[in-house]
Structures are given as structure tokens and as C-alpha cells.
Design a protein around this motif. Structure first.
Motif, PDB file in Angstrom:
ATOM      1  N   PRO A 120      -2.971  11.406   4.904  1.00  0.00           N
ATOM      2  CA  PRO A 120      -1.900  11.005   5.828  1.00  0.00           C
ATOM      3  C   PRO A 120      -2.155   9.645   6.479  1.00  0.00           C
ATOM      4  N   ILE A 121      -3.417   9.299   6.664  1.00  0.00           N
ATOM      5  CA  ILE A 121      -3.732   7.985   7.230  1.00  0.00           C
ATOM      6  C   ILE A 121      -3.315   6.894   6.256  1.00  0.00           C
ATOM      7  N   ILE A 122      -3.699   7.048   4.994  1.00  0.00           N
ATOM      8  CA  ILE A 122      -3.336   6.059   3.974  1.00  0.00           C
ATOM      9  C   ILE A 122      -1.817   5.963   3.841  1.00  0.00           C
ATOM     10  N   THR A 123      -1.158   7.102   3.808  1.00  0.00           N
ATOM     11  CA  THR A 123       0.298   7.105   3.665  1.00  0.00           C
ATOM     12  C   THR A 123       0.974   6.471   4.872  1.00  0.00           C
ATOM     13  N   GLY A 124       0.472   6.770   6.063  1.00  0.00           N
ATOM     14  CA  GLY A 124       1.029   6.157   7.270  1.00  0.00           C
ATOM     15  C   GLY A 124       0.877   4.652   7.269  1.00  0.00           C
ATOM     16  N   VAL A 125      -0.279   4.162   6.839  1.00  0.00           N
ATOM     17  CA  VAL A 125      -0.497   2.714   6.744  1.00  0.00           C
ATOM     18  C   VAL A 125       0.482   2.106   5.744  1.00  0.00           C
ATOM     19  N   ALA A 126       0.705   2.771   4.620  1.00  0.00           N
ATOM     20  CA  ALA A 126       1.644   2.266   3.615  1.00  0.00           C
ATOM     21  C   ALA A 126       3.061   2.192   4.175  1.00  0.00           C
ATOM     22  N   VAL A 127       3.457   3.186   4.941  1.00  0.00           N
ATOM     23  CA  VAL A 127       4.801   3.172   5.549  1.00  0.00           C
ATOM     24  C   VAL A 127       4.912   2.025   6.552  1.00  0.00           C
ATOM     25  N   ILE A 128       3.877   1.829   7.362  1.00  0.00           N
ATOM     26  CA  ILE A 128       3.904   0.730   8.334  1.00  0.00           C
ATOM     27  C   ILE A 128       4.002  -0.614   7.629  1.00  0.00           C
ATOM     28  N   VAL A 129       3.211  -0.802   6.581  1.00  0.00           N
ATOM     29  CA  VAL A 129       3.255  -2.070   5.835  1.00  0.00           C
ATOM     30  C   VAL A 129       4.637  -2.278   5.224  1.00  0.00           C
ATOM     31  N   SER A 130       5.227  -1.221   4.670  1.00  0.00           N
ATOM     32  CA  SER A 130       6.562  -1.373   4.081  1.00  0.00           C
ATOM     33  C   SER A 130       7.600  -1.724   5.137  1.00  0.00           C
ATOM     34  N   ARG A 131       7.453  -1.179   6.333  1.00  0.00           N
ATOM     35  CA  ARG A 131       8.406  -1.508   7.402  1.00  0.00           C
ATOM     36  C   ARG A 131       8.193  -2.914   7.936  1.00  0.00           C
ATOM     37  N   ILE A 132       6.962  -3.408   7.860  1.00  0.00           N
ATOM     38  CA  ILE A 132       6.703  -4.804   8.245  1.00  0.00           C
ATOM     39  C   ILE A 132       7.260  -5.750   7.192  1.00  0.00           C
ATOM     40  N   MET A 133       7.051  -5.409   5.917  1.00  0.00           N
ATOM     41  CA  MET A 133       7.503  -6.270   4.818  1.00  0.00           C
ATOM     42  C   MET A 133       9.025  -6.288   4.690  1.00  0.00           C
ATOM     43  N   PHE A 134       9.647  -5.142   4.900  1.00  0.00           N
ATOM     44  CA  PHE A 134      11.099  -5.017   4.720  1.00  0.00           C
ATOM     45  C   PHE A 134      11.738  -4.403   5.955  1.00  0.00           C
ATOM     46  N   GLY A 145      20.966   2.870  -4.454  1.00  0.00           N
ATOM     47  CA  GLY A 145      20.030   3.730  -5.173  1.00  0.00           C
ATOM     48  C   GLY A 145      18.910   2.942  -5.813  1.00  0.00           C
ATOM     49  N   ILE A 146      19.246   1.814  -6.401  1.00  0.00           N
ATOM     50  CA  ILE A 146      18.223   0.958  -7.016  1.00  0.00           C
ATOM     51  C   ILE A 146      17.290   0.408  -5.945  1.00  0.00           C
ATOM     52  N   LEU A 147      17.851  -0.043  -4.838  1.00  0.00           N
ATOM     53  CA  LEU A 147      17.029  -0.571  -3.747  1.00  0.00           C
ATOM     54  C   LEU A 147      16.141   0.525  -3.155  1.00  0.00           C
ATOM     55  N   GLY A 148      16.686   1.725  -2.991  1.00  0.00           N
ATOM     56  CA  GLY A 148      15.882   2.840  -2.485  1.00  0.00           C
ATOM     57  C   GLY A 148      14.757   3.192  -3.438  1.00  0.00           C
ATOM     58  N   GLY A 149      15.053   3.211  -4.718  1.00  0.00           N
ATOM     59  CA  GLY A 149      14.025   3.477  -5.719  1.00  0.00           C
ATOM     60  C   GLY A 149      12.941   2.414  -5.713  1.00  0.00           C
ATOM     61  N   ALA A 150      13.339   1.163  -5.549  1.00  0.00           N
ATOM     62  CA  ALA A 150      12.361   0.076  -5.488  1.00  0.00           C
ATOM     63  C   ALA A 150      11.473   0.204  -4.256  1.00  0.00           C
ATOM     64  N   LEU A 151      12.063   0.596  -3.133  1.00  0.00           N
ATOM     65  CA  LEU A 151      11.275   0.771  -1.916  1.00  0.00           C
ATOM     66  C   LEU A 151      10.278   1.929  -2.070  1.00  0.00           C
ATOM     67  N   VAL A 152      10.724   3.027  -2.645  1.00  0.00           N
ATOM     68  CA  VAL A 152       9.830   4.166  -2.879  1.00  0.00           C
ATOM     69  C   VAL A 152       8.714   3.766  -3.844  1.00  0.00           C
ATOM     70  N   LEU A 153       9.046   3.016  -4.887  1.00  0.00           N
ATOM     71  CA  LEU A 153       8.035   2.550  -5.832  1.00  0.00           C
ATOM     72  C   LEU A 153       7.036   1.616  -5.150  1.00  0.00           C
ATOM     73  N   PHE A 154       7.520   0.733  -4.283  1.00  0.00           N
ATOM     74  CA  PHE A 154       6.630  -0.164  -3.546  1.00  0.00           C
ATOM     75  C   PHE A 154       5.645   0.632  -2.695  1.00  0.00           C
ATOM     76  N   VAL A 155       6.138   1.617  -1.963  1.00  0.00           N
ATOM     77  CA  VAL A 155       5.260   2.420  -1.109  1.00  0.00           C
ATOM     78  C   VAL A 155       4.276   3.219  -1.963  1.00  0.00           C
ATOM     79  N   ALA A 156       4.741   3.765  -3.085  1.00  0.00           N
ATOM     80  CA  ALA A 156       3.855   4.530  -3.963  1.00  0.00           C
ATOM     81  C   ALA A 156       2.731   3.649  -4.512  1.00  0.00           C
ATOM     82  N   LEU A 157       3.067   2.463  -4.961  1.00  0.00           N
ATOM     83  CA  LEU A 157       2.041   1.550  -5.474  1.00  0.00           C
ATOM     84  C   LEU A 157       1.093   1.106  -4.363  1.00  0.00           C
ATOM     85  N   LEU A 158       1.619   0.944  -3.176  1.00  0.00           N
ATOM     86  CA  LEU A 158       0.775   0.580  -2.046  1.00  0.00           C
ATOM     87  C   LEU A 158      -0.197   1.714  -1.708  1.00  0.00           C
ATOM     88  N   VAL A 159       0.272   2.952  -1.765  1.00  0.00           N
ATOM     89  CA  VAL A 159      -0.617   4.100  -1.534  1.00  0.00           C
ATOM     90  C   VAL A 159      -1.716   4.129  -2.593  1.00  0.00           C
TER      91      VAL A 159
END
Length: 105
Positions: free
Chosen positions: A48-62, A82-96
Motif C-alpha cells: 500500500p505504501i508503494i501504491t500510494g506513492v504511485a497515486v501521488i506521483v500520478s496526481r502530481i504529473m497529471f 476511455g483511452i485516456l483512463g486506460g493510459a492513466l491506469v497503465l502509467f500508474v501500473a508501470l510506476l508501481v
């Protein structure tokens, strides 16, 4: 209104079907290899720490992208949302994944 939404996340922790899959195998791992069980618990606490950091970084970036707004748009048939949402989810997944690899190094 936000309290019922948060309760949905808490309710996921007591999902009996998930616990029926987790508990027997966790008990077996504990008796077979105690060190592996300890490592599993440590990573479950660390995830959860790693995932939380990834969410924070994604919110800072976008900061202009809100996933809940995109989901509402997708429900109306907006393909671009839908494409933008998928890209955001993919970004967070790769960041995790990147954070997990970095943590293991």
C-alpha cells in the motif's frame, strides 16, 4: 456522500471469497516455509505504501486528469475518455512496477 464510497474500500477487506483463497494457502506457507510467510507479510504491508506513492506521483504529473470523471464519461460512450483512463491506469501500473523493482534493488 463520501463515507459510503470509502466504506466500499473497507468492505473489500472482509470479502469472504477472497479470504477463502488466501487463508488456507497462507497457513500452508507458514508451516512449509516460515521465512517465505514472513516475507509475504512484509511485502503485503509495503504494497500500500508503494501504491500510494504511485497515486501521488500520478496526481502530481497529471493534476488535470480525474479518473472518476473519466469513468463517468466512458459510461456515456466517450471513447477518448476511455483511452485516456486506460493510459492513466497503465502509467500508474508501470510506476508501481518500477517502484517495486527499485525497492528490491
Amino acid at each position: 456522500m463520501w463515507i459510503p464510497e470509502k466504506l466500499k474500500r473497507v468492505r473489500a477487506l472482509v470479502d469472504t471469497s477472497a479470504w477463502l483463497m488466501i487463508a488456507p494457502c497462507a497457513i500452508a506457507i507458514y508451516f512449509i516455509d516460515g521465512a517465505m510467510f514472513k516475507t509475504l507479510i512484509q511485502w503485503l504491508l509495503f504494497a500500500p505504501i508503494i501504491t500510494g506513492v504511485a497515486v501521488i506521483v500520478s496526481r502530481i504529473m497529471f493534476p488535470q486528469i480525474h479518473l472518476t470523471d473519466l469513468v463517468a464519461e466512458v459510461k456515456t460512450g466517450n471513447t477518448a475518455a476511455g483511452i485516456l483512463g486506460g493510459a492513466l491506469v497503465l502509467f500508474v501500473a508501470l510506476l508501481v512496477i518500477a517502484l517495486v523493482i527499485w525497492a528490491k534493488a
